[in-house]
Write a protein that holds these residues in place. Structure first.
Motif, short mmCIF file in Angstrom:
data_model
loop_
_atom_site.label_atom_id
_atom_site.label_comp_id
_atom_site.label_asym_id
_atom_site.label_seq_id
_atom_site.Cartn_x
_atom_site.Cartn_y
_atom_site.Cartn_z
N UNK A 54 35.72 -1.68 -57.86
CA UNK A 54 35.35 -1.24 -56.63
C UNK A 54 36.58 -0.33 -56.24
N UNK A 55 37.61 -0.99 -56.26
CA UNK A 55 39.00 -0.48 -55.82
C UNK A 55 39.18 0.77 -56.72
N UNK A 56 39.07 0.61 -57.98
CA UNK A 56 39.70 1.85 -58.85
C UNK A 56 38.76 3.12 -58.51
N UNK A 57 37.48 2.74 -58.49
CA UNK A 57 36.17 3.95 -58.44
C UNK A 57 36.54 4.74 -56.93
N UNK A 58 36.66 3.73 -55.77
CA UNK A 58 36.89 4.25 -54.29
C UNK A 58 38.05 4.90 -54.03
N UNK A 59 39.30 4.38 -54.53
CA UNK A 59 40.26 4.89 -54.17
C UNK A 59 40.77 6.12 -55.22
N UNK A 60 40.13 6.14 -56.20
CA UNK A 60 40.41 7.53 -57.04
C UNK A 60 39.48 8.75 -56.15
N UNK A 61 38.22 8.26 -55.50
CA UNK A 61 37.41 9.16 -54.88
C UNK A 61 38.14 9.70 -53.61
#
Length: 78
Positions: A54-61
């Motif tokens: 979740x961190x990887x996906x949301x922070x990149x977004x």
């Protein structure tokens, strides 16, 4: 786990840093420490991996251009 999102801004927390804090604090992990130069948390392998996804996906977004990540396995639990 330990991770840092970039780009850095010492004057104001960027959107990706705020998203990372939100995700980690809501993930139900142990020993959560969120700071301006890195974030750390502990938990079961499943909880940590789910939170990291979740961190990887949301922070990149949210505009992160780099995420530095370290995961350590402690003890016998895997």
């Amino acid at each position: 786990m330990e991770f840092t999102t970039e780009p850095f801004d010492l004057d104001e927390a960027p959107a990706h840093a705020l998203v990372a804090r939100e995700v980690i604090e809501a993930a139900g992990l142990d020993a959560v420490d969120v700071g301006p130069f890195g974030n750390t948390a502990e938990g079961s392998a499943d909880a940590v991996l789910t939170a990291l996804d979740t961190v990887l996906r949301r922070t990149l977004e949210a505009g992160a251009t780099r995420i530095s990540l370290q995961v350590n396995v402690l003890g016998e639990e895997r």
